[in-house]
Design an enzyme around this catalytic site. Structure first.
Site, short mmCIF file in Angstrom:
data_model
loop_
_atom_site.label_atom_id
_atom_site.label_comp_id
_atom_site.label_asym_id
_atom_site.label_seq_id
_atom_site.Cartn_x
_atom_site.Cartn_y
_atom_site.Cartn_z
N HIS A 307 0.85 -1.19 0.00
CA HIS A 307 0.00 0.00 0.00
C HIS A 307 0.89 1.24 0.00
O HIS A 307 1.92 1.25 0.65
CB HIS A 307 -0.91 0.02 1.24
CG HIS A 307 -2.07 0.93 1.08
ND1 HIS A 307 -1.98 2.28 1.34
CD2 HIS A 307 -3.32 0.71 0.64
CE1 HIS A 307 -3.14 2.83 1.09
NE2 HIS A 307 -3.98 1.91 0.65
N ASP A 364 -7.96 -5.49 0.02
CA ASP A 364 -8.44 -6.36 -1.05
C ASP A 364 -8.02 -7.82 -0.89
O ASP A 364 -8.48 -8.68 -1.64
CB ASP A 364 -7.93 -5.84 -2.41
CG ASP A 364 -8.54 -4.50 -2.76
OD1 ASP A 364 -9.75 -4.35 -2.59
OD2 ASP A 364 -7.80 -3.59 -3.20
N1 CMC Z 1 4.19 -7.73 -4.80
C1 CMC Z 1 5.53 -7.69 -4.97
N2 CMC Z 1 6.29 -6.60 -4.83
C2 CMC Z 1 5.67 -5.46 -4.50
C3 CMC Z 1 4.28 -5.40 -4.31
C4 CMC Z 1 3.54 -6.59 -4.46
N3 CMC Z 1 2.20 -6.60 -4.28
N4 CMC Z 1 3.92 -4.14 -3.97
C5 CMC Z 1 5.05 -3.42 -3.98
N5 CMC Z 1 6.11 -4.22 -4.29
C6 CMC Z 1 7.53 -3.82 -4.32
C7 CMC Z 1 7.85 -3.04 -5.60
O1 CMC Z 1 8.28 -3.91 -6.62
C8 CMC Z 1 8.94 -2.12 -5.11
O2 CMC Z 1 10.12 -2.87 -5.00
P1 CMC Z 1 11.58 -2.16 -5.27
O3 CMC Z 1 11.70 -1.10 -4.20
O4 CMC Z 1 12.55 -3.26 -5.16
O5 CMC Z 1 11.48 -1.58 -6.65
C9 CMC Z 1 8.50 -1.77 -3.69
O6 CMC Z 1 7.74 -2.89 -3.25
C10 CMC Z 1 7.66 -0.50 -3.57
O7 CMC Z 1 6.54 -0.64 -4.45
P2 CMC Z 1 5.92 0.55 -5.30
O8 CMC Z 1 5.20 -0.05 -6.47
O9 CMC Z 1 6.96 1.59 -5.59
O10 CMC Z 1 4.90 1.15 -4.25
P3 CMC Z 1 3.66 2.06 -4.57
O11 CMC Z 1 3.38 2.82 -3.35
O12 CMC Z 1 3.90 2.85 -5.83
O13 CMC Z 1 2.49 1.02 -4.92
C11 CMC Z 1 0.70 -0.51 -4.66
C12 CMC Z 1 1.51 0.62 -4.00
C13 CMC Z 1 -0.53 -0.80 -3.81
C14 CMC Z 1 0.22 -0.04 -6.06
C15 CMC Z 1 1.59 -1.76 -4.80
O14 CMC Z 1 1.97 -2.21 -3.51
C16 CMC Z 1 0.90 -2.91 -5.56
O15 CMC Z 1 0.99 -2.95 -6.80
N6 CMC Z 1 0.20 -3.83 -4.84
C17 CMC Z 1 -0.57 -4.88 -5.51
C18 CMC Z 1 -1.90 -4.32 -5.99
C19 CMC Z 1 -2.89 -4.09 -4.84
O16 CMC Z 1 -3.06 -4.93 -3.98
N7 CMC Z 1 -3.57 -2.93 -4.87
C20 CMC Z 1 -4.59 -2.58 -3.86
C21 CMC Z 1 -4.15 -1.45 -3.00
S1 CMC Z 1 -5.18 -1.20 -1.53
C22 CMC Z 1 -6.78 -0.87 -2.07
C23 CMC Z 1 -6.92 0.24 -3.06
O17 CMC Z 1 -6.17 1.19 -3.10
O18 CMC Z 1 -7.88 0.17 -3.82
#
Ligand code: CMC
Length: 428
Positions: A307, A364
């Site tokens: 998140h 989720d």
């Molecule tokens: N699985 C594997 N690696 C992950 C995941 C994941 N679900 N989420 C983040 N990472 C890693 C990412 O690869 C990055 O690694 P590195 O620093 O080595 O490059 C690090 O963690 C930081 O991730 P980010 O993508 O820069 O973080 P963000 O704040 O931009 O993204 C997020 C947040 C929710 C989009 C992301 O965690 C994600 O894609 N999660 C899976 C999708 C999900 O469950 N979304 C629902 C969010 S909660 C409800 C809502 O908002 O509707």
């Protein structure tokens, strides 16, 4: 109009030879923000923060999140307490008014929601005209946009108190009927009219399934509360942003629903269930999928994990997780993907990759298991999220208009080609 308190503190920024200072504001819990709206006028510089990882887009009184501590509050009320003691109708009122309703206020609100329930007949025609393979979120966005045509008197949604509230009641009251029609159309079932004697959640279940199981009412009510608002997330920010152009509320929430559709946002609930089913079909090897999620060469992500704001357990996920077994027991249902979900969570929480990046289950991760137990098909999960989130989007829009926020219009750093002469076709 500034709502936050200006502190006796400034931040100095040195640009070349010039030193300029910017006021610092603080909120209820002492979080601090540097006000930089004069930065460009003073220095010629803009700030650059792709994805708004560190940018406050507004001041708000609706929802507070402490991502490090795993706290979520609406107007000071903790989400755990609202989920166990309140009702979705009460929480809708809370988001819209900032206070819990009195008995009379709640009764008046329920009455308005009942009075505005009838879905315009033309909405059904619009849905029927869409190709069967249209995703339910695509259908929702089309219908939300179309409401501006069915209710032309609400086109200037901010025209008067009466128009504003009628627009709000209409949207909230129409959402269960729209969701139920999308569902029943997909099952080739006839539409069921609203029942004026039933409350919001009961009536929704009646319109979906033609019956109301009290055990399901409680579970669904709780899920809707948990989804009701989440401050400046992608869809709420979209609603505020689009609404800041002064377009009608229907168009603003239609835009929000499109933002919610994506798998990184609300679409994650569908993606989680599809992921769990795929793992089950593949023999249930949890470790294999943990390894895939860690592999930077593999686009696979553990859906329902991570998140932007929570760097600790998402408190909504904590409530839902506790509730999964209870709901399955009460409904006397079993779901083999529950064990896969629990296994994934257990392995991920032990793993350095996830712990060092502070990746925890989000709302989720377990919600789809409950939706499925309640009889809701996977493709409708994100529409269910939208049903819960509608009062939050409306509250965010209302606050933005109330505070007279200017049109949203970010800056950029241009990195394309510099000025050059037009190249005639024969020379390209
Ligand atoms: N699985 C594997 N690696 C992950 C995941 C994941 N679900 N989420 C983040 N990472 C890693 C990412 O690869 C990055 O690694 P590195 O620093 O080595 O490059 C690090 O963690 C930081 O991730 P980010 O993508 O820069 O973080 P963000 O704040 O931009 O993204 C997020 C947040 C929710 C989009 C992301 O965690 C994600 O894609 N999660 C899976 C999708 C999900 O469950 N979304 C629902 C969010 S909660 C409800 C809502 O908002 O509707």
């Amino acid at each position: 109009m500034s709502l936050a308190t200006e502190l006796n503190e400034t931040v100095n920024i040195q640009t070349g030879e010039q030193n300029s200072s910017y006021p610092v504001v603080t909120g209820t819990y002492n979080e601090k923000g540097i006000t930089i709206d004069k930065l460009r006028d003073t220095t010629g510089y803009v700030t650059l923060d792709v994805g708004f990882k560190n940018t406050g887009s507004t001041e708000s009184t609706i929802t507070f999140i402490d991502g490090e501590a795993g706290i979520l509050e609406h107007s000071g009320y903790r989400i755990e307490e609202l989920a166990s003691k309140s009702s979705f109708e009460e929480v809708m009122w809370l988001l819209l008014h900032g206070e819990l309703p009195s008995e009379a206020e709640l009764a008046g609100f329920s009455k308005q929601l009942k009075a505005h329930r009838a879905l315009p007949v033309g909405v059904k025609g619009i849905l029927d005209a869409l190709p069967d393979q249209t995703h339910p979120m695509g259908m929702l966005a089309v219908v939300l946009n179309s409401l501006s045509g069915f209710y032309p008197a609400y086109d200037d949604s901010w025209k008067s108190e009466e128009v504003k509230w009628n627009t709000i009641y209409t949207l909230l009251a129409n959402m269960p009927g729209i969701t139920a029609y999308i569902y029943r159309r997909s099952q080739k079932l006839p539409y069921i009219d609203a029942d004026p004697s039933l409350g919001y959640v009961e009536n929704f279940l009646h319109m979906m399934f033609g019956k109301v199981d009290e055990r399901v009412v409680e579970a669904l009510d709780r899920l809707l509360i948990l989804h009701a608002d989440h401050e400046q997330n992608c869809s709420a920010s979209t609603v505020r942003f689009v609404g800041s152009s002064r377009v009608n509320l229907f168009a603003a929430v239609a835009a929000g629903s499109n933002a919610l559709w994506g798998p990184l946002h609300g679409g994650a609930n569908q993606a989680v269930l599809e992921m769990l089913e795929a793992i089950q079909l593949d023999g249930g090897n949890v470790d294999k999928y943990i390894a895939k999620a860690k592999d930077k060469a593999d686009p696979f992500r553990l859906m329902g994990f991570g998140h932007r704001v929570y760097k600790n357990f998402d408190p909504r996920a904590a409530v839902i997780k506790k509730y999964v077994d209870q709901v399955l027991d009460t409904l006397e249902k079993e779901d083999p993907v529950v064990d896969i979900a629990k296994g994934l969570e257990r392995e991920a929480l032990k793993d350095e990759y996830f712990s060092s990046r502070k990746l925890f289950p989000n709302v989720d991760f377990y919600s789809g298991i409950i939706y499925r137990a309640l009889g809701i098909p996977v493709s409708l999960f994100t529409v269910m999220f939208a049903l819960g989130r509608m009062p939050g989007w409306i509250a965010q829009w209302k606050e933005m208009r109330q505070n007279g926020e200017p049109i949203g219009r970010p800056r950029q750093i241009y990195t394309g080609a510099a000025t050059r002469a037009y190249v005639p076709m024969s020379e390209r």
